[in-house]
Scaffold this active site. Structure first.
Site, PDB file in Angstrom:
ATOM      1  N   GLU A 262      17.502   1.254  -2.226  1.00 55.19           N
ATOM      2  CA  GLU A 262      17.588   2.251  -3.146  1.00 55.19           C
ATOM      3  C   GLU A 262      17.873   3.698  -3.244  1.00 55.19           C
ATOM      4  O   GLU A 262      17.949   3.312  -4.679  1.00 55.19           O
ATOM      5  CB  GLU A 262      15.569   2.637  -3.381  1.00 55.19           C
ATOM      6  CG  GLU A 262      15.186   3.817  -2.436  1.00 55.19           C
ATOM      7  CD  GLU A 262      15.604   3.029  -0.660  1.00 55.19           C
ATOM      8  OE1 GLU A 262      14.702   3.383   0.031  1.00 55.19           O
ATOM      9  OE2 GLU A 262      15.869   2.157  -0.421  1.00 55.19           O
TER      10      GLU A 262
ATOM     11  N   GLU B 144      11.286   1.254   7.487  1.00 53.66           N
ATOM     12  CA  GLU B 144      12.914   1.882   6.800  1.00 53.66           C
ATOM     13  C   GLU B 144      13.208   2.794   7.897  1.00 53.66           C
ATOM     14  O   GLU B 144      14.190   2.387   9.119  1.00 53.66           O
ATOM     15  CB  GLU B 144      11.806   2.263   5.146  1.00 53.66           C
ATOM     16  CG  GLU B 144      13.282   2.367   4.697  1.00 53.66           C
ATOM     17  CD  GLU B 144      12.783   3.844   3.266  1.00 53.66           C
ATOM     18  OE1 GLU B 144      13.113   3.195   2.256  1.00 53.66           O
ATOM     19  OE2 GLU B 144      11.684   4.184   3.728  1.00 53.66           O
TER      20      GLU B 144
ATOM     21  N   HIS C  98       0.452  -1.290  -0.540  1.00 49.41           N
ATOM     22  CA  HIS C  98      -0.343  -0.168   0.180  1.00 49.41           C
ATOM     23  C   HIS C  98       0.724   1.343   0.167  1.00 49.41           C
ATOM     24  O   HIS C  98       1.555   1.922   0.832  1.00 49.41           O
ATOM     25  CB  HIS C  98      -0.859   0.112   1.505  1.00 49.41           C
ATOM     26  CG  HIS C  98      -1.547  -0.746   1.224  1.00 49.41           C
ATOM     27  ND1 HIS C  98      -3.294  -1.297   1.976  1.00 49.41           N
ATOM     28  CD2 HIS C  98      -3.090  -1.388   0.071  1.00 49.41           C
ATOM     29  CE1 HIS C  98      -3.603  -2.287   1.523  1.00 49.41           C
ATOM     30  NE2 HIS C  98      -3.439  -2.834   0.421  1.00 49.41           N
ATOM     31  N   GLU C  99       1.072   1.843  -1.039  1.00 50.83           N
ATOM     32  CA  GLU C  99       1.811   3.223  -0.969  1.00 50.83           C
ATOM     33  C   GLU C  99       0.626   4.329  -1.038  1.00 50.83           C
ATOM     34  O   GLU C  99      -0.056   4.234  -2.041  1.00 50.83           O
ATOM     35  CB  GLU C  99       2.526   3.461  -2.279  1.00 50.83           C
ATOM     36  CG  GLU C  99       3.420   4.299  -2.400  1.00 50.83           C
ATOM     37  CD  GLU C  99       4.481   4.569  -1.778  1.00 50.83           C
ATOM     38  OE1 GLU C  99       3.605   6.126  -1.009  1.00 50.83           O
ATOM     39  OE2 GLU C  99       5.082   4.124  -1.208  1.00 50.83           O
TER      40      GLU C  99
ATOM     41  N   HIS D 159       7.976   1.681   5.447  1.00 48.16           N
ATOM     42  CA  HIS D 159       8.205   2.736   4.917  1.00 48.16           C
ATOM     43  C   HIS D 159       7.948   3.952   4.275  1.00 48.16           C
ATOM     44  O   HIS D 159       7.076   4.557   4.933  1.00 48.16           O
ATOM     45  CB  HIS D 159       8.435   2.581   3.368  1.00 48.16           C
ATOM     46  CG  HIS D 159       9.358   0.957   3.312  1.00 48.16           C
ATOM     47  ND1 HIS D 159      10.304   0.887   2.153  1.00 48.16           N
ATOM     48  CD2 HIS D 159       9.938  -0.291   4.014  1.00 48.16           C
ATOM     49  CE1 HIS D 159      11.419   0.007   2.572  1.00 48.16           C
ATOM     50  NE2 HIS D 159      11.071  -1.341   3.561  1.00 48.16           N
ATOM     51  N   GLU D 160       9.010   5.445   4.469  1.00 45.57           N
ATOM     52  CA  GLU D 160       9.068   6.266   4.903  1.00 45.57           C
ATOM     53  C   GLU D 160       8.124   6.772   6.282  1.00 45.57           C
ATOM     54  O   GLU D 160       6.712   6.600   6.164  1.00 45.57           O
ATOM     55  CB  GLU D 160       8.291   7.299   4.192  1.00 45.57           C
ATOM     56  CG  GLU D 160       9.086   7.448   2.700  1.00 45.57           C
ATOM     57  CD  GLU D 160       8.846   6.417   2.167  1.00 45.57           C
ATOM     58  OE1 GLU D 160       9.791   5.333   1.538  1.00 45.57           O
ATOM     59  OE2 GLU D 160       7.860   5.896   2.118  1.00 45.57           O
TER      60      GLU D 160
END
Length: 669
Positions: free
Chosen positions: A466, A460, A373-374, A441-442
């Protein structure tokens, strides 16, 4: 006359006892760390921390400022002080160490001021550091608007520090070594070493419904707590009764002692989930790295990565290589909106991603799917869909979720403020309701809530792999800095394990490489291949990824380490290291052990005693080392694999090239 004098003396003694302050100091169970509280003539509380009878933190202010005039930081007098202690052993379903000892002495100081504000300052002192928090009860008001935190960390002397600058939006910055006195702002964990040789790290534990704490230099070796504000400048909005997160200082005589500390976890509450049998560590690969390199895309076009055909190829590779799960990014509609206010649909796959067929195929092969899920920072859009989207995933037998927040939050809200903290926690709790585990992440930084919510497995929160795909990348020192800084807060999904270090195979592939606008023309992975293998052990995550595209692993002898590797470790120990210089770590998983060591830009040799192995047992040591001519700049792919039989009585010489490392699997015979 003598009797009269005796009576007067006795009354004076009683008066002195009545006027004296109650005891306001508490020591660690072994007695070498002491924390004291004082209240000055203005009723402002201050604390001190001593290590081996030498001041580490002195005369440091405490309290908060409230925007409507409620006095939260002064005018206090001590009402009473109570003491407690605890010595318990607790277990967790996963972690660096599944069994942890929680041993501390506690002092709770109850204060009150003329506004009848009641404040309990709760101090816990462990053998490996201290924690303290504020517990406020404010009568006659319904709500509070906190505009500042007064907490300071006043070092008695200067020292060396390792940190990243404070930011309300990102932790993806390079760490810098500098004197404590020259730090302008810092995020936490903020790691330091004093001139006396004491190592420490300032952080916080159990962060809920509050803004994160960062640090700001105010002079005289003093760092002040700073809270990430709302858009209107208010730092935190609370009811008239609230408890803060713990402000923590881990303390150790050696740098590796910080890594081996469980203080952050111990300051969190026990697990609140009824069952945890659905939570398990695992290894994974994914359709991910190709998008960062530019040979694949997240959106549906001629280079789309998350297709049914590609998914089955990755599932086949996982099944053939003892890998439990596969991640797919770019599977759902909405990626074409990237660059504006991203508007993803979390239950609508692209036309070339047949999720029903992929789920069926993965189940047939015994492989789990990691969903993605971004949000792009569009939190309102995500929260509208979140519960339904998670249920949709579980209906498709997908129980592991990676989330992303690569974008600005709306209306000037920040990732690291109270709004963001509460959103991230809402995701954790909603996922728990659906028996889903998380990889964020973030994220908001880790503060040990994984003890209470063990479905929050990894995140993260630092410059990960990346960055090597589209910038100058992470320097060799970065990987041996993270264990002493970012990883002190908890696991990190760094996504290690890229074998195509110079991107030569990628550039020569039929798909070709398409550099994006951020590339500086010198992108590569700044390590040797052996160090990439070692990072699977060093950079702890219970969900551990082999990040490269699978064509770079096929037929590669060194990929055997990842096939053998078990991320479900029972015990972990940092054996040696210094921040930004080198590190050596060993982890036990069932009957086997996995060792990883790495160095910065300097070559290095370590002598490692194998006394961590089980006595009386023999092990086959499979050693993945830098080759004789290996160098991270000029010859990064030079490696060698050797085998030997060892016991706990042996010592191994670990030779590492510049920017290199070494990994060893110890398989019990």
């Amino acid at each position: 006359m003598k009797v009269k004098h005796l009576v007067v003396a006795f009354l004076c003694m009683l008066g002195c006892c009545a006027c004296s302050s109650p005891k306001t100091e508490v020591k660690s169970p072994d007695g070498h760390i002491k924390m004291t509280l004082t209240v000055d003539e203005n009723g402002t509380p201050f604390y001190n921390v001593s290590v081996n009878d030498s001041l580490l933190i002195e005369n440091s202010k405490m309290g908060f400022v409230e925007g409507n005039g409620v006095i939260l930081g002064g005018g206090f007098r001590i009402e009473k002080t109570t003491f407690d202690s605890k010595d318990e052993t607790w277990t967790q379903p996963w972690g660096e160490n599944k069994t942890n000892r929680n041993h501390y002495n506690e002092m709770a100081v109850n204060l009150i001021n003329e506004d009848q504000v009641q404040l309990t300052l709760r101090f816990r002192v462990f053998n490996d550091g201290v924690g303290f928090r504020y517990e406020y009860n404010v009568p006659n008001v319904d709500s509070l608007m906190i505009t500042d935190e007064l907490t300071t960390f006043h070092f008695r002397q200067d020292g060396t520090s390792w940190s990243i600058p404070a930011s309300a939006e990102t932790y993806e910055l390079l760490y810098k070594q500098q004197p404590i006195s020259e730090v302008e702002t810092a995020n936490t964990p903020f790691t330091f070493k004093t001139a006396d040789g004491v190592y420490g790290s300032i952080h916080e534990a159990a962060l809920y419904d509050f803004s994160e704490m960062t640090l700001k230099q105010i002079g005289d070796y003093t760092l002040k707590a700073e809270l990430t504000p709302w858009p209107d400048g208010i730092k935190v909005r609370k009811s008239n009764h609230f408890t803060t997160s713990w402000r923590t200082i881990q303390i150790a005589p050696e740098a590796v002692g910080l890594i081996n500390s469980s203080l952050i976890l111990n300051l969190n509450d026990p697990c609140v989930l009824e069952t945890t049998d659905w939570i398990r560590p695992l290894k994974y690969i994914g359709v991910w790295w190709g998008m960062h390199l530019g040979v694949e895309t997240w959106k549906m076009d001629e280079r789309h990565g998350a297709t049914t055909v590609n998914a089955k190829k990755y599932i086949d590779f996982a099944a053939a290589n003892n890998i439990e799960a596969v991640l797919f990014e770019g599977w759902n509609e909405g990626w074409e909106s990237w660059g504006g206010m991203q508007n993803f649909d979390f239950t609508k796959p692209y036309a070339d991603f047949d999720i029903d067929e992929i789920v069926r195929y993965a189940k047939e092969k015994g492989i789990e799917i990691i969903g993605h899920h971004e949000t792009g920072g569009n939190i309102p859009n995500y929260e509208r869909q979140m519960d339904h989207a998670m249920q949709w995933y579980t209906d498709h037998s997908i129980h592991i979720l990676k989330t992303g927040y690569a974008g600005a939050f709306p209306n000037g809200l920040s990732h690291h403020g109270q709004y963001g903290v509460n959103h991230y926690q809402k995701v954790v709790e909603t996922a728990a309701e659906h028996r889903m585990t998380l990889d964020a992440h973030e994220p908001i930084k880790d503060t040990g809530i994984r003890r209470t919510w063990p479905n929050m497995m990894t995140r993260e929160g630092a410059r990960g792999m990346e960055w090597n795909a589209w910038s100058e990348g992470n320097p060799p020192s970065h990987h041996v800095m993270l264990p002493f800084t970012r990883l002190l807060s908890g696991p990190m999904d760094y996504t290690p394990g890229t074998f195509d270090i110079l991107f030569q195979q990628t550039k020569d592939s039929p798909r070709r490489r398409k550099w994006n606008d951020q590339d500086k023309g010198n992108s590569r992975v700044n390590t040797t291949l052996a160090k990439q293998i070692a990072n699977w052990v060093i950079l702890y995550s219970p969900l551990q990824m082999a990040s490269d595209m699978i064509e770079h692993y096929e037929g590669h002898p060194a990929f055997r380490f990842f096939r053998d590797f078990d991320p479900d470790c029972d015990e972990s120990k940092a054996l040696a290291g210094e921040p930004g210089e080198f590190v050596a770590v060993v982890r036990k998983a069932k009957n086997n052990y996995f060792f990883g060591a790495a160095t910065n830009e300097a070559p290095r040799t370590l002598e490692i005693k194998l006394d961590f192995l089980k006595p009386g047992k023999q092990y086959k040591a499979v050693i993945y080392a830098d080759g004789e001519k290996a160098d991270w700049k000029t010859n990064p792919a030079d490696y060698q694999i050797t085998e030997q039989t060892v016991t706990a009585e042996n010592t191994l010489t670990v030779r590492m090239a510049a920017g290199g490392g070494q990994a060893i699997s110890f398989i019990q015979l």
